[in-house]
Design a protein around this motif. Structure first.
Motif, PDB file in Angstrom:
ATOM      1  N   LEU A 136       0.752  -1.228   0.028  1.00 52.39           N
ATOM      2  CA  LEU A 136      -0.032  -0.054   0.113  1.00 52.39           C
ATOM      3  C   LEU A 136       0.918   1.102   0.017  1.00 52.39           C
ATOM      4  CD1 LEU A 136      -2.786   1.490   0.247  1.00 52.39           C
ATOM      5  CD2 LEU A 136      -2.871   1.174   2.546  1.00 52.39           C
ATOM      6  N   PHE A 137       1.880   1.061   0.689  1.00 55.43           N
ATOM      7  CA  PHE A 137       2.918   2.362   0.853  1.00 55.43           C
ATOM      8  C   PHE A 137       3.379   2.483  -0.746  1.00 55.43           C
ATOM      9  CE2 PHE A 137       7.322   3.553   0.851  1.00 55.43           C
ATOM     10  CZ  PHE A 137       7.299   4.948   1.491  1.00 55.43           C
ATOM     11  N   TYR A 138       3.783   1.729  -1.299  1.00 56.28           N
ATOM     12  CA  TYR A 138       4.551   1.805  -2.554  1.00 56.28           C
ATOM     13  C   TYR A 138       3.434   2.052  -3.695  1.00 56.28           C
ATOM     14  CZ  TYR A 138       9.183   0.662  -1.597  1.00 56.28           C
ATOM     15  OH  TYR A 138      10.573   0.545  -1.331  1.00 56.28           O
ATOM     16  N   THR A 139       2.178   1.890  -3.509  1.00 56.29           N
ATOM     17  CA  THR A 139       0.934   1.925  -4.406  1.00 56.29           C
ATOM     18  C   THR A 139       0.654   3.528  -4.215  1.00 56.29           C
ATOM     19  OG1 THR A 139      -0.050  -0.164  -4.434  1.00 56.29           O
ATOM     20  CG2 THR A 139      -1.505   1.369  -4.950  1.00 56.29           C
ATOM     21  N   ARG A 140       0.601   3.960  -2.933  1.00 57.23           N
ATOM     22  CA  ARG A 140       0.236   5.335  -2.892  1.00 57.23           C
ATOM     23  C   ARG A 140       1.355   6.187  -3.421  1.00 57.23           C
ATOM     24  NH1 ARG A 140      -1.813   5.901   3.455  1.00 57.23           N
ATOM     25  NH2 ARG A 140      -4.052   5.285   3.044  1.00 57.23           N
ATOM     26  N   LYS A 141       2.572   5.782  -3.363  1.00 54.40           N
ATOM     27  CA  LYS A 141       3.665   6.731  -3.882  1.00 54.40           C
ATOM     28  C   LYS A 141       3.645   6.586  -5.268  1.00 54.40           C
ATOM     29  CE  LYS A 141       8.793   6.184  -3.400  1.00 54.40           C
ATOM     30  NZ  LYS A 141       9.943   5.571  -3.005  1.00 54.40           N
ATOM     31  N   HIS A 142       3.358   5.516  -5.986  1.00 55.77           N
ATOM     32  CA  HIS A 142       3.184   5.554  -7.348  1.00 55.77           C
ATOM     33  C   HIS A 142       2.101   6.514  -7.921  1.00 55.77           C
ATOM     34  CE1 HIS A 142       6.279   2.663  -8.121  1.00 55.77           C
ATOM     35  NE2 HIS A 142       5.647   2.037  -7.270  1.00 55.77           N
ATOM     36  N   ILE A 143       0.928   6.459  -7.192  1.00 58.01           N
ATOM     37  CA  ILE A 143      -0.204   7.328  -7.490  1.00 58.01           C
ATOM     38  C   ILE A 143       0.055   8.704  -7.373  1.00 58.01           C
ATOM     39  CG2 ILE A 143      -2.530   8.162  -6.723  1.00 58.01           C
ATOM     40  CD1 ILE A 143      -2.842   4.868  -6.380  1.00 58.01           C
ATOM     41  N   ARG A 144       0.623   9.091  -6.297  1.00 59.04           N
ATOM     42  CA  ARG A 144       1.201  10.519  -6.013  1.00 59.04           C
ATOM     43  C   ARG A 144       2.002  11.043  -7.138  1.00 59.04           C
ATOM     44  NH1 ARG A 144       2.168   9.301   0.222  1.00 59.04           N
ATOM     45  NH2 ARG A 144       0.093   9.782   0.985  1.00 59.04           N
ATOM     46  N   GLY A 159       2.064  10.146 -10.074  1.00 57.71           N
ATOM     47  CA  GLY A 159       1.163  10.144 -11.338  1.00 57.71           C
ATOM     48  C   GLY A 159       1.529   8.666 -12.146  1.00 57.71           C
ATOM     49  N   ASP A 160       2.113   7.688 -11.639  1.00 63.10           N
ATOM     50  CA  ASP A 160       2.766   6.557 -12.301  1.00 63.10           C
ATOM     51  C   ASP A 160       1.395   5.710 -12.697  1.00 63.10           C
ATOM     52  OD1 ASP A 160       5.191   7.400 -11.899  1.00 63.10           O
ATOM     53  OD2 ASP A 160       5.629   5.801 -10.414  1.00 63.10           O
TER      54      ASP A 160
END
Length: 191
Positions: free
Chosen positions: A175-183, A185-186
């Motif tokens: 979840l940490f990495y998913t949020r990072k990618h979404i922020r 714009g990935d």
């Protein structure tokens, strides 16, 4: 410092990941008493580490009894590691943290990962220990038999053994990495 650089890769700290995903309590404490408690805890950890490695510990007078109780408690253990940086790497998922103690029980030979706590307890602590266990086993090749939260008081030391929540920790990490990618714009796909 939210990241460790290990072998030229940035590894987010376990406490940073927990703070980003689970709670605002874990990051950027704004209350003065929280900062003081964190500072006291850091000094206590340093004193215990100094004692374990044979240096002369510096202990605040108001913490001396707790320190003495911790030293008495440690007599039943052999120190395997102290203040050890451990890391975990599995494809794109990685993290790191500095664990407090790895001890071997003199009576049973069991290897125990110990996290020293000088303040209150938080829900994240079992996840934190599980993350350290996974990283310890991968980076040090050491099998951890048990995980323990250790809380010193003026007249005793309390032990809390924790269950292993590594699978849950990995969900938090994803979840940490998913949020990072979404922020970043990935998540945008090409048309």
């Amino acid at each position: 410092m939210n990241y460790y650089r290990i072998k030229n890769l940035l590894h987010p700290r376990v406490s940073y990941i927990l703070g980003e995903v689970l709670s605002n309590d874990f990051k950027n404490p704004k209350k003065r008493w929280v900062k003081t408690a964190m500072s006291d805890g850091t000094l206590f950890h340093k004193a215990v580490n100094d004692y374990v490695i044979g240096n002369t510990p510096v202990v605040k007078p108001e913490w001396q009894q707790r320190f003495d109780e911790t030293v008495k408690w440690l007599q039943g253990w052999d120190v395997v590691h102290t203040e050890q940086l451990v890391s975990y790497l599995n494809g794109p998922l990685r993290y790191a943290g500095t664990l407090d103690l790895i001890l071997r029980d003199k009576a049973t030979g069991k290897v125990v990962l110990v996290d020293l706590k000088t303040g209150g307890f938080h829900d994240q602590y079992p996840l934190q220990l599980s993350a350290y266990k996974g990283a310890t086993e991968q980076s040090l090749g050491l099998t951890i038999d048990k995980m323990m939260l250790l809380r010193p008081y003026d007249d005793c030391v309390q032990e809390w053994y924790c269950k292993d929540y590594f699978d849950d920790w990995m969900s938090v990490l994803r979840l940490f990495y998913t949020r990072k990618h979404i922020r970043r714009g990935d998540w945008l796909d090409k048309p």
